[in-house]
Design a protein around this motif. Structure first.
Motif, PDB file in Angstrom:
ATOM      1  N   ALA A  21      10.145   9.670   1.742  1.00  0.00           N
ATOM      2  CA  ALA A  21      10.798   8.362   1.686  1.00  0.00           C
ATOM      3  C   ALA A  21       9.829   7.266   1.252  1.00  0.00           C
ATOM      4  CB  ALA A  21      11.402   8.020   3.047  1.00  0.00           C
ATOM      5  N   ILE A  22       8.612   7.293   1.803  1.00  0.00           N
ATOM      6  CA  ILE A  22       7.617   6.270   1.447  1.00  0.00           C
ATOM      7  C   ILE A  22       7.160   6.442   0.002  1.00  0.00           C
ATOM      8  CG2 ILE A  22       5.312   5.395   1.985  1.00  0.00           C
ATOM      9  CD1 ILE A  22       5.814   6.207   4.899  1.00  0.00           C
ATOM     10  N   HIS A  23       6.961   7.695  -0.404  1.00  0.00           N
ATOM     11  CA  HIS A  23       6.535   7.961  -1.779  1.00  0.00           C
ATOM     12  C   HIS A  23       7.596   7.500  -2.771  1.00  0.00           C
ATOM     13  CE1 HIS A  23       5.667  10.796  -5.263  1.00  0.00           C
ATOM     14  NE2 HIS A  23       4.598  10.030  -5.174  1.00  0.00           N
ATOM     15  N   GLU A  24       8.849   7.762  -2.471  1.00  0.00           N
ATOM     16  CA  GLU A  24       9.932   7.340  -3.366  1.00  0.00           C
ATOM     17  C   GLU A  24      10.040   5.822  -3.430  1.00  0.00           C
ATOM     18  OE1 GLU A  24      14.809   7.810  -3.804  1.00  0.00           O
ATOM     19  OE2 GLU A  24      13.699   9.047  -2.372  1.00  0.00           O
ATOM     20  N   ARG A  25       9.785   5.153  -2.318  1.00  0.00           N
ATOM     21  CA  ARG A  25       9.927   3.682  -2.264  1.00  0.00           C
ATOM     22  C   ARG A  25       8.736   2.963  -2.872  1.00  0.00           C
ATOM     23  NH1 ARG A  25      10.252  -0.897  -2.567  1.00  0.00           N
ATOM     24  NH2 ARG A  25      11.323  -2.450  -1.272  1.00  0.00           N
ATOM     25  N   PHE A  26       7.519   3.462  -2.647  1.00  0.00           N
ATOM     26  CA  PHE A  26       6.334   2.704  -3.034  1.00  0.00           C
ATOM     27  C   PHE A  26       5.461   3.391  -4.078  1.00  0.00           C
ATOM     28  CE2 PHE A  26       7.124   1.580   1.495  1.00  0.00           C
ATOM     29  CZ  PHE A  26       7.448   0.238   1.305  1.00  0.00           C
ATOM     30  N   GLY A  27       5.694   4.663  -4.363  1.00  0.00           N
ATOM     31  CA  GLY A  27       4.779   5.382  -5.230  1.00  0.00           C
ATOM     32  C   GLY A  27       3.603   5.887  -4.420  1.00  0.00           C
ATOM     33  N   GLY A  28       2.439   5.956  -5.025  1.00  0.00           N
ATOM     34  CA  GLY A  28       1.272   6.470  -4.326  1.00  0.00           C
ATOM     35  C   GLY A  28       1.066   7.950  -4.598  1.00  0.00           C
ATOM     36  N   THR A  29       0.222   8.574  -3.806  1.00  0.00           N
ATOM     37  CA  THR A  29      -0.119   9.982  -3.988  1.00  0.00           C
ATOM     38  C   THR A  29       0.388  10.789  -2.804  1.00  0.00           C
ATOM     39  OG1 THR A  29      -2.125   9.357  -5.197  1.00  0.00           O
ATOM     40  CG2 THR A  29      -1.994  11.620  -4.353  1.00  0.00           C
ATOM     41  N   ALA A  30       1.228  11.780  -3.076  1.00  0.00           N
ATOM     42  CA  ALA A  30       1.831  12.575  -2.010  1.00  0.00           C
ATOM     43  C   ALA A  30       1.564  14.058  -2.219  1.00  0.00           C
ATOM     44  CB  ALA A  30       3.334  12.325  -1.937  1.00  0.00           C
ATOM     45  N   THR A  31       1.288  14.766  -1.130  1.00  0.00           N
ATOM     46  CA  THR A  31       1.195  16.225  -1.115  1.00  0.00           C
ATOM     47  C   THR A  31       2.082  16.691   0.049  1.00  0.00           C
ATOM     48  OG1 THR A  31      -0.610  16.482   0.479  1.00  0.00           O
ATOM     49  CG2 THR A  31      -1.222  15.966  -1.813  1.00  0.00           C
ATOM     50  N   PRO A  32       2.296  17.999   0.205  1.00  0.00           N
ATOM     51  CA  PRO A  32       3.109  18.449   1.338  1.00  0.00           C
ATOM     52  C   PRO A  32       2.565  18.027   2.702  1.00  0.00           C
ATOM     53  CG  PRO A  32       2.906  20.205  -0.276  1.00  0.00           C
ATOM     54  CD  PRO A  32       1.988  19.104  -0.718  1.00  0.00           C
ATOM     55  N   HIS A  33       1.262  17.721   2.782  1.00  0.00           N
ATOM     56  CA  HIS A  33       0.675  17.385   4.075  1.00  0.00           C
ATOM     57  C   HIS A  33      -0.024  16.024   4.107  1.00  0.00           C
ATOM     58  CE1 HIS A  33       1.468  21.305   5.863  1.00  0.00           C
ATOM     59  NE2 HIS A  33       1.080  21.849   4.723  1.00  0.00           N
ATOM     60  N   SER A  34       0.185  15.213   3.079  1.00  0.00           N
ATOM     61  CA  SER A  34      -0.501  13.919   3.102  1.00  0.00           C
ATOM     62  C   SER A  34       0.182  12.919   2.176  1.00  0.00           C
ATOM     63  CB  SER A  34      -1.971  14.075   2.682  1.00  0.00           C
ATOM     64  OG  SER A  34      -2.061  14.430   1.314  1.00  0.00           O
ATOM     65  N   TYR A  35      -0.129  11.653   2.437  1.00  0.00           N
ATOM     66  CA  TYR A  35       0.323  10.562   1.563  1.00  0.00           C
ATOM     67  C   TYR A  35      -0.714   9.454   1.642  1.00  0.00           C
ATOM     68  CZ  TYR A  35       2.747   6.487  -0.178  1.00  0.00           C
ATOM     69  OH  TYR A  35       3.075   5.362  -0.899  1.00  0.00           O
ATOM     70  N   GLN A  36      -1.015   8.863   0.482  1.00  0.00           N
ATOM     71  CA  GLN A  36      -1.949   7.752   0.457  1.00  0.00           C
ATOM     72  C   GLN A  36      -1.535   6.716  -0.581  1.00  0.00           C
ATOM     73  OE1 GLN A  36      -6.270   8.479   1.267  1.00  0.00           O
ATOM     74  NE2 GLN A  36      -5.783  10.581   0.646  1.00  0.00           N
ATOM     75  N   LEU A  37      -1.653   5.469  -0.195  1.00  0.00           N
ATOM     76  CA  LEU A  37      -1.409   4.341  -1.094  1.00  0.00           C
ATOM     77  C   LEU A  37      -2.319   3.205  -0.671  1.00  0.00           C
ATOM     78  CD1 LEU A  37       0.232   2.881  -3.332  1.00  0.00           C
ATOM     79  CD2 LEU A  37       1.784   2.128  -1.522  1.00  0.00           C
ATOM     80  N   HIS A  38      -3.044   2.644  -1.625  1.00  0.00           N
ATOM     81  CA  HIS A  38      -3.950   1.537  -1.325  1.00  0.00           C
ATOM     82  C   HIS A  38      -3.809   0.474  -2.407  1.00  0.00           C
ATOM     83  CE1 HIS A  38      -5.974   3.740   1.905  1.00  0.00           C
ATOM     84  NE2 HIS A  38      -5.923   4.789   1.121  1.00  0.00           N
ATOM     85  N   THR A  39      -3.110  -0.611  -2.071  1.00  0.00           N
ATOM     86  CA  THR A  39      -2.985  -1.766  -2.957  1.00  0.00           C
ATOM     87  C   THR A  39      -3.376  -3.007  -2.159  1.00  0.00           C
ATOM     88  OG1 THR A  39      -0.683  -2.289  -2.385  1.00  0.00           O
ATOM     89  CG2 THR A  39      -1.042  -0.621  -4.113  1.00  0.00           C
ATOM     90  N   ASP A  40      -3.374  -4.151  -2.825  1.00  0.00           N
ATOM     91  CA  ASP A  40      -3.716  -5.389  -2.115  1.00  0.00           C
ATOM     92  C   ASP A  40      -2.686  -5.716  -1.031  1.00  0.00           C
ATOM     93  OD1 ASP A  40      -5.944  -5.714  -3.685  1.00  0.00           O
ATOM     94  OD2 ASP A  40      -4.963  -7.067  -5.123  1.00  0.00           O
ATOM     95  N   ASP A  41      -1.431  -5.323  -1.261  1.00  0.00           N
ATOM     96  CA  ASP A  41      -0.356  -5.678  -0.338  1.00  0.00           C
ATOM     97  C   ASP A  41      -0.006  -4.593   0.673  1.00  0.00           C
ATOM     98  OD1 ASP A  41       0.049  -8.205  -1.455  1.00  0.00           O
ATOM     99  OD2 ASP A  41       1.341  -7.392  -3.026  1.00  0.00           O
ATOM    100  N   LEU A  42      -0.345  -3.363   0.357  1.00  0.00           N
ATOM    101  CA  LEU A  42       0.072  -2.274   1.232  1.00  0.00           C
ATOM    102  C   LEU A  42      -0.961  -1.152   1.225  1.00  0.00           C
ATOM    103  CD1 LEU A  42       2.306  -1.049   3.036  1.00  0.00           C
ATOM    104  CD2 LEU A  42       3.319  -0.084   0.956  1.00  0.00           C
ATOM    105  N   GLN A  43      -1.429  -0.786   2.426  1.00  0.00           N
ATOM    106  CA  GLN A  43      -2.320   0.361   2.583  1.00  0.00           C
ATOM    107  C   GLN A  43      -1.682   1.319   3.589  1.00  0.00           C
ATOM    108  OE1 GLN A  43      -4.125  -2.889   3.620  1.00  0.00           O
ATOM    109  NE2 GLN A  43      -3.906  -3.276   1.429  1.00  0.00           N
ATOM    110  N   VAL A  44      -1.460   2.539   3.157  1.00  0.00           N
ATOM    111  CA  VAL A  44      -0.834   3.539   4.020  1.00  0.00           C
ATOM    112  C   VAL A  44      -1.531   4.879   3.823  1.00  0.00           C
ATOM    113  CG1 VAL A  44       1.284   4.740   4.686  1.00  0.00           C
ATOM    114  CG2 VAL A  44       1.412   2.409   3.788  1.00  0.00           C
ATOM    115  N   SER A  45      -1.796   5.568   4.928  1.00  0.00           N
ATOM    116  CA  SER A  45      -2.279   6.952   4.844  1.00  0.00           C
ATOM    117  C   SER A  45      -1.579   7.761   5.919  1.00  0.00           C
ATOM    118  CB  SER A  45      -3.799   7.026   5.009  1.00  0.00           C
ATOM    119  OG  SER A  45      -4.191   6.699   6.319  1.00  0.00           O
ATOM    120  N   ILE A  46      -1.094   8.940   5.522  1.00  0.00           N
ATOM    121  CA  ILE A  46      -0.445   9.865   6.446  1.00  0.00           C
ATOM    122  C   ILE A  46      -1.053  11.248   6.230  1.00  0.00           C
ATOM    123  CG2 ILE A  46       1.720  10.902   7.223  1.00  0.00           C
ATOM    124  CD1 ILE A  46       3.197   8.535   6.007  1.00  0.00           C
ATOM    125  N   PHE A  47      -1.496  11.881   7.287  1.00  0.00           N
ATOM    126  CA  PHE A  47      -2.013  13.240   7.213  1.00  0.00           C
ATOM    127  C   PHE A  47      -1.330  14.064   8.299  1.00  0.00           C
ATOM    128  CE2 PHE A  47      -5.348  10.633   5.371  1.00  0.00           C
ATOM    129  CZ  PHE A  47      -5.682  11.353   4.231  1.00  0.00           C
TER     130      PHE A  47
END
Length: 326
Positions: A21-47
């Motif tokens: 859901a987050i990858h579809e909404r914001f883009g970023g880099t997603a794998t089956p076990h992780s997600y990362q996005l780092h911009t000036d407005d939004l930083q998210v990491s999921i492992f």
């Protein structure tokens, strides 16, 4: 991203649902076990980490410049228990359009639920957020710790929407600190996280078992939430009146002991404490506008003695009413 809230729709379930859901909404880099996005407005990491079959741990960290309102749709076909442990920051949970903060280091720091009703969570802007989540099926739980079968049935066996709020004991705080520490360790980090995750779950279950034996493990189901939110709204709309717990209990058809217990479970304070703090929050808002005098606010909020109003305001806010606009 602007100043409006960002809406994010997620189907409740395993961490992959959130990643997708987050990858579809914001883009970023997603794998089956992780997600990362780092911009000036939004930083998210999921492992995510597989603790055992049908049992996973995930670590979510980040910060957003714009509040994110997350709508979680229940997945009634997936028998999952969710344990959310908040390490830093807070998230605002809402049920039936009413809100409750779940915050790190408070008695609502761990939020446990069975995902059977819709929740809306709001992540505030400009506040670093860090959480550890453990999810498991009933089968995986009973295979992992069969001696806790009775407690599981008592807590979730009736298949009703249920939530529990708990404060983490010091040993659990240390274990979850270790999990975050080993996330940054390249060599051996993953097996240590898995080991600490299983230890965290075991310790949490033992804590819950102890609370249950002392009648201190209090859950809330959908009807409890609805009732408490109606009571909260009533309190918030009657600042100029004195409250009477017996009258409130009679109005909603419950005992005073259940009313006090449920209110404490959800709001982490007594009804009187909640009411006093809410009144002082309202007083502060009015005084901050500069449109009201201290006398007007005090009398309007039901205080016939302005010195008592000033004393309560100072106790709650740390300053006197007259100091608000200085």
């Amino acid at each position: 991203m602007g100043t409006n809230k960002i809406l994010l729709n997620v189907k409740e379930g395993l961490a992959r649902n959130y990643i997708e859901a987050i990858h579809e909404r914001f883009g970023g880099t997603a794998t089956p076990h992780s997600y990362q996005l780092h911009t000036d407005d939004l930083q998210v990491s999921i492992f995510t980490y597989d603790l055992r079959p049908n049992m996973e741990l995930s670590i979510t960290q980040g910060r957003t410049a714009t509040p994110i309102s997350m709508h979680r749709t229940p997945d009634k076909d997936l028998d999952l228990i969710h344990i959310n442990i908040f390490k830093k920051g807070q998230i605002e949970h809402a049920y039936m359009r009413n809100k409750q903060y779940v915050e790190a280091t408070t008695s609502t720091g761990a939020f446990i639920h069975n995902g059977r009703f819709a929740l809306q969570g709001e992540i505030p802007a400009n506040l670093f957020y860090s959480s550890i989540t453990i999810k498991f099926t009933k089968e995986a739980f009973l295979d992992f710790m069969p001696e806790a079968a009775d407690m599981y049935e008592e807590a979730f066996g009736h298949n009703q929407p249920m939530t529990y709020h708990m404060q983490l004991p010091i040993d659990l705080e240390r274990l979850t600190d270790d999990i975050l520490y080993y996330q940054d360790i390249e060599f051996g980090g993953r097996p240590m996280i898995i080991a600490k995750g299983l230890e965290t779950l075991t310790s949490l279950i033992m804590t819950a078992q102890k609370m249950s034996s002392q009648n201190n493990l209090n859950g809330l189901h959908a009807d409890d939430y609805q009732r408490l939110m109606l009571i909260k709204n009533q309190l918030m709309s009657s600042f100029n009146q004195k409250i009477n717990i017996q009258t409130i209990a009679d109005t909603y058809g419950i005992s005073t002991s259940k009313l006090k217990r449920d209110f404490k479970t959800l709001f982490d304070c007594s009804i009187y404490q909640f009411y006093a703090h809410a009144k002082m929050d309202e007083a502060y808002r009015r005084l901050k506008t500069g449109d009201y005098s201290v006398m007007e606010v005090g009398y309007d909020l039901g205080y016939s003695n302005l010195s008592k109003f000033a004393s309560m305001f100072k106790k709650v806010k740390g300053i006197t009413p007259s100091e608000v606009n200085r």
